[in-house]
Design a protein around this motif. Structure first.
Motif, mmCIF file in Angstrom:
data_model
loop_
_atom_site.group_PDB
_atom_site.id
_atom_site.type_symbol
_atom_site.label_atom_id
_atom_site.label_comp_id
_atom_site.label_asym_id
_atom_site.label_seq_id
_atom_site.Cartn_x
_atom_site.Cartn_y
_atom_site.Cartn_z
ATOM 1 N N LEU A 31 -40.295 -52.304 -87.343
ATOM 2 C CA LEU A 31 -40.812 -54.006 -87.672
ATOM 3 C C LEU A 31 -42.116 -53.668 -86.755
ATOM 4 O O LEU A 31 -42.449 -54.370 -86.796
ATOM 5 N N ALA A 32 -42.413 -52.305 -86.004
ATOM 6 C CA ALA A 32 -43.912 -52.224 -85.254
ATOM 7 C C ALA A 32 -44.492 -51.552 -85.875
ATOM 8 O O ALA A 32 -45.939 -52.685 -85.390
ATOM 9 N N THR A 33 -44.182 -52.107 -87.038
ATOM 10 C CA THR A 33 -45.245 -51.996 -88.297
ATOM 11 C C THR A 33 -46.197 -53.643 -88.934
ATOM 12 O O THR A 33 -46.887 -53.882 -89.805
ATOM 13 N N LYS A 34 -45.276 -54.133 -88.002
ATOM 14 C CA LYS A 34 -45.187 -55.956 -89.541
ATOM 15 C C LYS A 34 -46.969 -56.289 -88.529
ATOM 16 O O LYS A 34 -46.842 -56.287 -86.998
ATOM 17 N N PRO A 35 -47.289 -57.206 -89.126
ATOM 18 C CA PRO A 35 -48.957 -57.489 -89.264
ATOM 19 C C PRO A 35 -48.460 -58.861 -88.492
ATOM 20 O O PRO A 35 -47.590 -59.329 -88.661
ATOM 21 N N ASP A 36 -49.363 -58.983 -87.204
ATOM 22 C CA ASP A 36 -49.109 -60.665 -86.090
ATOM 23 C C ASP A 36 -49.272 -61.956 -87.175
ATOM 24 O O ASP A 36 -48.273 -62.351 -86.798
ATOM 25 N N ASP A 37 -49.684 -61.396 -87.573
ATOM 26 C CA ASP A 37 -49.487 -62.637 -89.093
ATOM 27 C C ASP A 37 -48.627 -63.307 -89.933
ATOM 28 O O ASP A 37 -48.316 -64.083 -91.057
ATOM 29 N N GLU A 38 -47.830 -62.326 -90.417
ATOM 30 C CA GLU A 38 -46.668 -62.145 -91.071
ATOM 31 C C GLU A 38 -45.153 -62.770 -90.483
ATOM 32 O O GLU A 38 -45.111 -62.018 -89.756
ATOM 33 N N ARG A 39 -44.393 -63.104 -91.540
ATOM 34 C CA ARG A 39 -42.791 -63.976 -90.521
ATOM 35 C C ARG A 39 -42.430 -62.542 -91.737
ATOM 36 O O ARG A 39 -42.475 -62.197 -92.885
ATOM 37 N N TRP A 40 -42.034 -61.997 -90.983
ATOM 38 C CA TRP A 40 -40.826 -60.770 -91.348
ATOM 39 C C TRP A 40 -38.701 -61.803 -91.151
ATOM 40 O O TRP A 40 -39.305 -62.798 -89.957
ATOM 41 N N ALA A 41 -39.097 -62.010 -92.062
ATOM 42 C CA ALA A 41 -36.457 -61.989 -91.451
ATOM 43 C C ALA A 41 -36.065 -60.913 -92.011
ATOM 44 O O ALA A 41 -35.847 -59.864 -92.914
ATOM 45 N N LEU A 42 -34.468 -60.776 -90.989
ATOM 46 C CA LEU A 42 -33.536 -59.213 -90.785
ATOM 47 C C LEU A 42 -32.293 -59.289 -91.472
ATOM 48 O O LEU A 42 -32.207 -61.148 -90.342
ATOM 49 N N LEU A 43 -31.634 -59.251 -92.413
ATOM 50 C CA LEU A 43 -30.359 -59.699 -92.629
ATOM 51 C C LEU A 43 -29.570 -58.864 -92.167
ATOM 52 O O LEU A 43 -30.130 -57.391 -92.835
ATOM 53 N N ILE A 44 -28.648 -58.567 -91.269
ATOM 54 C CA ILE A 44 -27.821 -58.111 -90.463
ATOM 55 C C ILE A 44 -26.037 -58.201 -91.544
ATOM 56 O O ILE A 44 -25.603 -59.233 -91.125
ATOM 57 N N ASN A 45 -25.862 -56.980 -92.320
ATOM 58 C CA ASN A 45 -24.733 -57.070 -92.223
ATOM 59 C C ASN A 45 -23.684 -56.336 -91.429
ATOM 60 O O ASN A 45 -23.615 -55.148 -91.218
ATOM 61 N N GLU A 46 -23.095 -57.338 -90.241
ATOM 62 C CA GLU A 46 -21.838 -55.808 -89.353
ATOM 63 C C GLU A 46 -20.607 -55.788 -90.112
ATOM 64 O O GLU A 46 -20.338 -56.911 -90.139
ATOM 65 N N PHE A 47 -19.735 -54.643 -89.684
ATOM 66 C CA PHE A 47 -18.288 -54.459 -90.381
ATOM 67 C C PHE A 47 -17.410 -55.482 -89.831
ATOM 68 O O PHE A 47 -16.127 -55.875 -89.949
ATOM 69 N N GLY A 48 -17.378 -55.987 -88.530
ATOM 70 C CA GLY A 48 -16.680 -56.508 -87.841
ATOM 71 C C GLY A 48 -16.530 -57.654 -87.474
ATOM 72 O O GLY A 48 -17.430 -58.583 -88.275
#
Length: 408
Positions: A31-48
């Motif tokens: 995420l630290a490498t993401k350009p400021d003008d881009e939209r990123w999304a993160l899908l997190i799957n948790e076991f609990g």
């Protein structure tokens, strides 16, 4: 009914790794490498059942995630790849339709088998919707040093299905041990690209020019992987095509772009794992999955727990493999992120409720390495048992509630 939204060639990266390998750290670095003008999304799957990783990730960011153009969706309550493709499809589809990201990162639970997820993401209906980048896998050298991990099929499976392997927590290894680790990895996956992570203490050194150069080079290498195609998924797609040709006597249907209707497309909330947001508090669950026991608690924000007693109590849990939480304590709001060999606590902003989750390994003893001293201080705790199979969860509930020093 609204017309479906068509998604095509959304860059997507799968970040895998065994439980406690350090995936969240690598996600933060990406995420630290993401350009400021881009939209990123993160899908997190948790076991609990209790979503915590999103809060851990958000608290590690310097600014608000929304301001950074980063969207997070958590799918908790089990592996999104173990039963059917429906939970994965719904989670990705809603994340794309709600936020229209220009890049998607997927972090499956550390207890997942990556092959199952790769099989799903290699399916025809994803081929035009997602542009799969290299599969990034995180390996903890501290875990690798322990025989129980090296011989564990689930631990090995992550290495077999990696395009890129990020090795961290290796500073205690000798040169010979590093070479042995590389040889072990190569036997499992001769094609994988190995990247040695820059230690966190080096990355946090903002005064040294050499540290800055190492950090810059490492982050640039990480970012490069986001733009490289995945050989693992490409090969699986070829296998899928060959299988379809054989089973359908050469009749192949043309893969189509993924059509996603708006969130009000008739799919009920039951199609996704419940987030427990509306669950009456305090709330607790416990269950057994694979070779692990999981338990989690959600407490109202006005419940304040004694910080020292809580940490001692958690470290005395039998055979714990992972402990994480965001908790209102006598020392303020704390982020807890414990794995064998590493205990991390961090002050964070106030949350909407306290969340705590533990994963215990059945019939196994955790090699605590660096935290032996901490364990010895509390080894007389009354609730410590030799095996997690005989845990009295009601007794644990009472002990946790006894730590509440303010509930007004």
């Amino acid at each position: 009914m609204k017309n479906p939204i068509i998604f095509q060639n959304i860059p997507c990266t799968l970040v895998t790794g065994f439980l406690g390998a350090g995936k969240t750290t690598v996600i933060n670095q990406l995420l630290a490498t993401k350009p400021d003008d881009e939209r990123w999304a993160l899908l997190i799957n948790e076991f609990g059942r209790i979503g915590i990783d999103g809060a851990l990730l958000a608290s590690s960011q310097d600014n608000d995630l929304e301001q950074k153009n980063i969207a997070i969706r958590e799918v908790s309550g089990g592996c999104i790849c173990c039963t059917s493709q429906l939970p994965l499809q719904i989670a990705i589809s809603r994340l794309l339709s709600d936020h229209h990201p220009q890049r998607l990162l997927i972090e499956p639970t550390g207890l997942a088998h990556p092959r199952e997820l790769i099989l799903q993401l290699s399916a025809p209906h994803w081929q035009t919707a997602l542009k799969m980048s290299a599969v990034i896998t995180v390996l903890s050298a501290e875990q690798w040093q322990q025989t129980k991990y090296r011989h564990h099929d689930g631990f090995q499976a992550h290495i077999r299905d990696a395009d890129v392997l990020i090795i961290n927590r290796y500073t205690q290894l000798s040169s010979n041990e590093k070479q042995s680790l590389v040889e072990w990895v190569t036997k499992l996956n001769s094609q994988v690209k190995i990247v040695w992570a820059v230690p966190e203490q080096v990355m946090s050194d903002t005064t040294g020019s050499s540290s800055a150069r190492l950090t810059h080079t490492y982050l640039a290498t990480l970012n490069e992987q986001l733009h490289k195609p995945s050989a693992i998924i490409s090969n699986q797609r070829k296998v899928n095509i060959a299988h379809n040709q054989k089973s359908t006597l050469g009749l192949l249907s043309q893969p189509s772009a993924l059509g996603v209707s708006s969130p009000s497309n008739g799919l009920g909330d039951e199609a996704e794992t419940q987030d427990n947001t509306d669950t009456e508090l305090p709330y607790r669950y416990h269950e057994e999955q694979q070779d692990f026991q999981l338990a989690g608690w959600r407490l109202p924000t006005h419940y304040v727990l004694d910080a020292d007693e809580l940490q001692n109590w958690l470290l005395a849990l039998p055979n714990w493999q992972r402990i994480k939480g965001v908790v209102h304590t006598s020392d303020g709001w704390l982020q807890l992120n414990f794995n064998p060999g590493s205990i991390t606590t961090k002050t964070i902003d106030a949350q909407t409720d306290s969340r705590l989750e533990v994963i215990l390994q059945l019939g196994n003893t955790v090699d605590t390495n660096a935290i032996d001293t901490a364990i010895e201080k509390i080894e007389t705790a009354s609730h410590t048992k030799s095996s997690s199979d005989s845990i009295d969860w009601e007794a644990f509930d009472r002990e946790l509630m006894a730590m509440v020093i303010q509930s007004l």
